[in-house]
Design a protein around this motif. Structure first.
Motif, PDB file in Angstrom:
ATOM      1  N   MET A  32     -13.377 -76.055 -20.997  1.00 37.09           N
ATOM      2  CA  MET A  32     -13.856 -76.327 -19.645  1.00 37.09           C
ATOM      3  C   MET A  32     -13.450 -75.205 -18.700  1.00 37.09           C
ATOM      4  SD  MET A  32     -13.095 -79.673 -17.306  1.00 37.09           S
ATOM      5  CE  MET A  32     -11.326 -79.340 -17.340  1.00 37.09           C
ATOM      6  N   ILE A  33     -14.400 -74.707 -17.917  1.00 34.16           N
ATOM      7  CA  ILE A  33     -14.121 -73.692 -16.908  1.00 34.16           C
ATOM      8  C   ILE A  33     -14.523 -74.243 -15.539  1.00 34.16           C
ATOM      9  CG2 ILE A  33     -14.804 -71.434 -16.000  1.00 34.16           C
ATOM     10  CD1 ILE A  33     -14.999 -70.403 -18.800  1.00 34.16           C
ATOM     11  N   PRO A  34     -13.587 -74.331 -14.586  1.00 36.81           N
ATOM     12  CA  PRO A  34     -13.931 -74.806 -13.239  1.00 36.81           C
ATOM     13  C   PRO A  34     -14.925 -73.874 -12.557  1.00 36.81           C
ATOM     14  CG  PRO A  34     -11.562 -74.843 -13.584  1.00 36.81           C
ATOM     15  CD  PRO A  34     -12.145 -74.073 -14.728  1.00 36.81           C
ATOM     16  N   VAL A  35     -15.933 -74.453 -11.968  1.00 34.61           N
ATOM     17  CA  VAL A  35     -17.025 -73.696 -11.365  1.00 34.61           C
ATOM     18  C   VAL A  35     -16.935 -73.667  -9.847  1.00 34.61           C
ATOM     19  CG1 VAL A  35     -19.545 -73.667 -11.056  1.00 34.61           C
ATOM     20  CG2 VAL A  35     -18.570 -74.172 -13.298  1.00 34.61           C
ATOM     21  N   LEU A  36     -16.476 -74.761  -9.267  1.00 32.09           N
ATOM     22  CA  LEU A  36     -16.543 -74.922  -7.816  1.00 32.09           C
ATOM     23  C   LEU A  36     -15.155 -75.052  -7.202  1.00 32.09           C
ATOM     24  CD1 LEU A  36     -19.373 -77.621  -7.759  1.00 32.09           C
ATOM     25  CD2 LEU A  36     -19.647 -75.138  -7.602  1.00 32.09           C
ATOM     26  N   SER A  37     -15.063 -74.687  -5.948  1.00 31.14           N
ATOM     27  CA  SER A  37     -13.872 -74.979  -5.148  1.00 31.14           C
ATOM     28  C   SER A  37     -14.314 -75.792  -3.936  1.00 31.14           C
ATOM     29  CB  SER A  37     -13.170 -73.697  -4.703  1.00 31.14           C
ATOM     30  OG  SER A  37     -14.005 -72.935  -3.852  1.00 31.14           O
ATOM     31  N   PHE A  38     -13.402 -76.607  -3.437  1.00 37.23           N
ATOM     32  CA  PHE A  38     -13.754 -77.538  -2.369  1.00 37.23           C
ATOM     33  C   PHE A  38     -12.745 -77.464  -1.229  1.00 37.23           C
ATOM     34  CE2 PHE A  38     -15.216 -79.286  -6.388  1.00 37.23           C
ATOM     35  CZ  PHE A  38     -16.552 -79.553  -6.119  1.00 37.23           C
ATOM     36  N   LYS A  39     -13.251 -77.647  -0.029  1.00 40.13           N
ATOM     37  CA  LYS A  39     -12.404 -77.726   1.155  1.00 40.13           C
ATOM     38  C   LYS A  39     -12.832 -78.953   1.954  1.00 40.13           C
ATOM     39  CE  LYS A  39     -11.215 -75.326   5.460  1.00 40.13           C
ATOM     40  NZ  LYS A  39     -11.497 -74.135   6.321  1.00 40.13           N
ATOM     41  N   PRO A 198     -26.513 -78.548  -9.917  1.00 36.08           N
ATOM     42  CA  PRO A 198     -27.317 -77.398  -9.500  1.00 36.08           C
ATOM     43  C   PRO A 198     -26.456 -76.270  -8.937  1.00 36.08           C
ATOM     44  CG  PRO A 198     -28.382 -79.427  -8.810  1.00 36.08           C
ATOM     45  CD  PRO A 198     -27.020 -79.814  -9.323  1.00 36.08           C
ATOM     46  N   SER A 199     -25.359 -76.611  -8.259  1.00 36.85           N
ATOM     47  CA  SER A 199     -24.462 -75.576  -7.730  1.00 36.85           C
ATOM     48  C   SER A 199     -23.831 -74.779  -8.863  1.00 36.85           C
ATOM     49  CB  SER A 199     -23.356 -76.213  -6.875  1.00 36.85           C
ATOM     50  OG  SER A 199     -23.896 -76.867  -5.755  1.00 36.85           O
ATOM     51  N   GLY A 200     -23.495 -75.459  -9.949  1.00 32.83           N
ATOM     52  CA  GLY A 200     -22.942 -74.769 -11.104  1.00 32.83           C
ATOM     53  C   GLY A 200     -23.922 -73.775 -11.695  1.00 32.83           C
ATOM     54  N   VAL A 201     -25.185 -74.168 -11.738  1.00 36.46           N
ATOM     55  CA  VAL A 201     -26.234 -73.255 -12.216  1.00 36.46           C
ATOM     56  C   VAL A 201     -26.312 -72.036 -11.301  1.00 36.46           C
ATOM     57  CG1 VAL A 201     -28.704 -73.007 -12.701  1.00 36.46           C
ATOM     58  CG2 VAL A 201     -27.542 -75.169 -13.216  1.00 36.46           C
ATOM     59  N   LYS A 202     -26.308 -72.299 -10.016  1.00 38.65           N
ATOM     60  CA  LYS A 202     -26.424 -71.222  -9.027  1.00 38.65           C
ATOM     61  C   LYS A 202     -25.280 -70.212  -9.152  1.00 38.65           C
ATOM     62  CE  LYS A 202     -26.091 -70.557  -3.995  1.00 38.65           C
ATOM     63  NZ  LYS A 202     -25.935 -71.254  -2.693  1.00 38.65           N
TER      64      LYS A 202
END
Length: 260
Positions: A32-39, A198-202
């Motif tokens: 697993m590789i993290p794709v997104l960060s969140f604030k 979809p964000s991961g694809v982007k």
């Protein structure tokens, strides 16, 4: 065979990721590789609305992060005792969710989710339209900065009042490119790559194409659901499989089938 999962780890939960477990049970090595960060943002506004349920007709959650924002409001302000009373008022209304992961987090807050098997915001919107026939107060929809407009548009077009509030901002994980490069260098091109949004694809696709080069066409690309599959197809990817339900079991079964 090796499978690359482009998804987020489970925050605050012990033990191995269920997607990795399910694939291992089928004889596949998953990474697993993290794709997104969140604030998280607007938590004061969120708190005000959460503790005034009489002003809304119900709640909508389409992502685990939105539920986490609610949990932060309840815990950070030490309002747990007050929440125990307020949650009963929300439960007297409707609390709509998409997906089992979101539904499980909603239950941890003491709320009773509806619609978690809907799988997509589009399907959930149809359920809401069928159920909501008394439009005295708007449904409250805490959401992320990157959200599809399918659900808000469908509800408003059908006369269901809705109030949205952005409670977290989504961005590319700062280590994404480095992590992908390291994976391809050490393990080579995986047999399958699974996308979860979809964000991961982007954020991932350009790097994946660059690293896999002429081997791209050999990869079996998997989607957690139809929305992600549509985003993949729009980028010209051949989607080999989609989970029948957005769950670890559903995705692992789909991947295992195409890797036979």
């Amino acid at each position: 065979m090796r499978v690359l999962l482009l998804k987020e780890p489970r925050d605050g939960e012990a033990g191995p990721d269920p997607y990795i477990q399910e694939l291992a049970a089928r004889g596949h090595e998953a990474t697993m590789i993290p794709v997104l960060s969140f604030k998280f943002v607007s938590l004061n506004n969120l708190s005000d609305k959460l503790f005034q349920p009489d002003k809304h007709g119900g709640l909508i959650f389409t992502s685990p992060r939105a539920v986490e924002a609610v949990k932060m409001c309840v815990e950070a302000e030490g309002r747990g005792e007050e929440w125990r009373l307020i949650k009963d008022k929300w439960n007297a209304k409707s609390v709509y969710v998409v997906g089992k992961a979101t539904g499980d987090l909603v239950r941890q807050l003491g709320l009773r989710p509806l619609g978690e098997d809907s799988g997509t915001a589009d399907v959930l919107s149809r359920l809401i339209i069928q159920r909501e026939n008394a439009f005295l107060f708007p449904l409250f929809f805490p959401c992320g900065s990157i959200k599809r407009e399918v659900l808000p548009t469908a509800l408003r077009d059908n006369g269901v009042p809705l109030e949205t509030l952005t409670v977290y901002q989504t961005a590319e994980h700062p280590d994404l490119r480095e992590s992908l490069t390291s994976y391809f260098t050490q393990k080579g091109t995986p047999a399958s790559i699974a996308f979860f949004s979809p964000s991961g694809v982007k954020f991932c696709l350009e790097t994946v194409r660059e690293l896999s080069s002429e081997r791209l066409t050999r990869i079996k690309f998997a989607a957690i659901g139809p929305t992600t599959a549509d985003a993949m197809a729009a980028e010209g990817l051949c989607v080999s499989c989609s989970a029948d339900k957005p769950s670890a079991t559903g995705l692992a079964a789909a991947i295992a089938k195409v890797l036979l």
